[in-house]
Design a protein around this motif. Structure first.
Motif, mmCIF file in Angstrom:
data_model
loop_
_atom_site.group_PDB
_atom_site.id
_atom_site.type_symbol
_atom_site.label_atom_id
_atom_site.label_comp_id
_atom_site.label_asym_id
_atom_site.label_seq_id
_atom_site.Cartn_x
_atom_site.Cartn_y
_atom_site.Cartn_z
ATOM 1 N N PRO A 12 65.458 32.050 17.009
ATOM 2 C CA PRO A 12 67.290 31.411 17.372
ATOM 3 C C PRO A 12 67.015 29.649 17.198
ATOM 4 N N PHE A 13 67.628 29.262 16.820
ATOM 5 C CA PHE A 13 68.004 27.709 16.833
ATOM 6 C C PHE A 13 67.278 27.405 18.194
ATOM 7 N N ALA A 14 68.107 28.066 19.248
ATOM 8 C CA ALA A 14 67.059 27.503 20.551
ATOM 9 C C ALA A 14 66.181 27.566 21.657
ATOM 10 N N GLN A 15 65.324 28.304 20.198
ATOM 11 C CA GLN A 15 63.938 28.658 20.496
ATOM 12 C C GLN A 15 63.198 28.127 19.662
ATOM 13 N N CYS A 16 63.556 27.025 18.650
ATOM 14 C CA CYS A 16 63.093 26.923 17.891
ATOM 15 C C CYS A 16 63.161 24.984 17.432
ATOM 16 N N CYS A 17 64.203 24.567 16.539
ATOM 17 C CA CYS A 17 63.852 23.143 16.096
ATOM 18 C C CYS A 17 65.299 22.291 17.605
ATOM 19 N N ASP A 18 66.327 22.977 18.121
ATOM 20 C CA ASP A 18 66.776 23.034 19.390
ATOM 21 C C ASP A 18 65.868 22.413 20.648
ATOM 22 N N LEU A 19 64.037 22.594 20.150
ATOM 23 C CA LEU A 19 63.533 22.257 21.523
ATOM 24 C C LEU A 19 63.651 21.188 21.074
ATOM 25 N N TYR A 20 62.991 20.855 20.189
ATOM 26 C CA TYR A 20 62.523 19.168 19.239
ATOM 27 C C TYR A 20 63.923 18.099 19.480
ATOM 28 N N LEU A 21 64.851 18.783 18.735
ATOM 29 C CA LEU A 21 66.016 17.666 17.989
ATOM 30 C C LEU A 21 66.918 17.268 19.581
ATOM 31 N N SER A 22 66.166 17.833 20.882
ATOM 32 C CA SER A 22 67.153 18.163 22.223
ATOM 33 C C SER A 22 66.151 17.279 23.751
ATOM 34 N N GLY A 23 64.570 16.788 22.545
ATOM 35 C CA GLY A 23 63.579 16.311 23.573
ATOM 36 C C GLY A 23 63.152 17.503 23.803
ATOM 37 N N LYS A 24 63.278 18.526 24.499
ATOM 38 C CA LYS A 24 62.128 19.261 25.707
ATOM 39 C C LYS A 24 60.735 19.120 25.092
ATOM 40 N N SER A 25 61.021 19.203 23.765
ATOM 41 C CA SER A 25 59.605 19.287 23.131
ATOM 42 C C SER A 25 58.855 18.564 21.705
ATOM 43 N N TYR A 26 57.798 18.269 22.127
ATOM 44 C CA TYR A 26 57.674 17.206 20.345
ATOM 45 C C TYR A 26 56.248 18.174 19.402
ATOM 46 N N PRO A 27 57.199 18.577 18.336
ATOM 47 C CA PRO A 27 55.907 18.826 17.414
ATOM 48 C C PRO A 27 55.059 19.521 17.845
ATOM 49 N N ASN A 28 53.495 20.588 17.221
ATOM 50 C CA ASN A 28 52.359 20.019 17.230
ATOM 51 C C ASN A 28 51.857 20.005 16.162
ATOM 52 N N THR A 29 52.316 20.575 15.090
ATOM 53 C CA THR A 29 52.590 20.051 13.276
ATOM 54 C C THR A 29 52.525 20.208 12.492
ATOM 55 N N ALA A 30 51.956 19.170 11.602
ATOM 56 C CA ALA A 30 52.768 18.461 10.500
ATOM 57 C C ALA A 30 54.432 19.426 10.029
ATOM 58 N N GLU A 31 53.565 20.738 9.593
ATOM 59 C CA GLU A 31 54.782 21.631 9.397
ATOM 60 C C GLU A 31 56.174 21.578 10.163
ATOM 61 N N ALA A 32 55.789 22.518 11.204
ATOM 62 C CA ALA A 32 56.782 22.513 12.513
ATOM 63 C C ALA A 32 57.676 20.189 12.478
ATOM 64 N N LEU A 33 57.303 19.858 12.228
ATOM 65 C CA LEU A 33 58.281 18.416 12.685
ATOM 66 C C LEU A 33 59.177 18.544 11.193
ATOM 67 N N MET A 34 58.508 19.116 10.086
ATOM 68 C CA MET A 34 58.829 18.594 8.998
ATOM 69 C C MET A 34 60.465 20.000 9.007
ATOM 70 N N ARG A 35 59.864 20.890 10.010
ATOM 71 C CA ARG A 35 61.371 21.328 9.858
ATOM 72 C C ARG A 35 62.448 21.044 10.612
ATOM 73 N N SER A 36 61.647 20.445 11.234
ATOM 74 C CA SER A 36 62.354 19.682 12.474
ATOM 75 C C SER A 36 63.365 18.821 11.824
ATOM 76 N N ARG A 37 63.017 18.015 10.564
ATOM 77 C CA ARG A 37 63.514 17.090 10.207
ATOM 78 C C ARG A 37 64.693 17.058 9.361
ATOM 79 N N TYR A 38 64.257 19.264 8.814
ATOM 80 C CA TYR A 38 65.382 19.526 7.550
ATOM 81 C C TYR A 38 66.629 19.526 8.630
ATOM 82 N N THR A 39 66.259 20.143 9.770
ATOM 83 C CA THR A 39 66.956 20.596 11.198
ATOM 84 C C THR A 39 67.692 19.348 11.128
#
Length: 125
Positions: A12-39
């Motif tokens: 679910p969006f709320a348990q995935c990239c929204d954690l990053y885009l909302s500032g609650k967390s920051y990706p700890n891998t480049a792949e997670a960051l890339m996925r969040s950037r796509y989002t």
């Protein structure tokens, strides 16, 4: 039913990239960051794109840069390193008449202890 994240994780969006885009967390891998950037591209989140782009390579971005009709993301492969990482992906979009894919091999580096996007590479190193 919660909406799945645009990054293709099946979470679910709320348990995935929204954690990053909302500032609650920051990706700890480049792949997670890339996925969040796509989002971020799919949700027109300019602030996240700027925050996750290396300052030496970040272009001037505006809302007009985020009008592409993104459809789905496919991670081809990823190589996680200690200070730099590479992610190859295809991002599918609709150009109004056809579905097309942006194919990129992206370089990510640690900058101030956080992963950031640096640039597209011409080939897998």
């Amino acid at each position: 039913m919660p909406q799945n994240c645009p990054c293709g994780s099946s979470k679910p969006f709320a348990q995935c990239c929204d954690l990053y885009l909302s500032g609650k967390s920051y990706p700890n891998t480049a792949e997670a960051l890339m996925r969040s950037r796509y989002t971020a591209f799919t949700t027109s989140n300019l602030a996240w794109l700027r925050q996750t782009w290396h300052p030496d390579t970040c272009p001037e971005l505006s809302a007009e840069d985020l009008t592409t009709d993104w459809q789905r993301l496919e991670v081809v492969k990823a190589k996680q390193g200690l200070k730099k990482s590479i992610v190859e992906f295809r991002a599918w979009f609709n150009d109004g008449e056809h579905e097309r894919a942006l194919h990129e091999i992206s370089l990510f580096k640690l900058y101030k202890k956080r992963w950031v996007y640096v640039e597209a590479l011409p080939q897998w190193p």
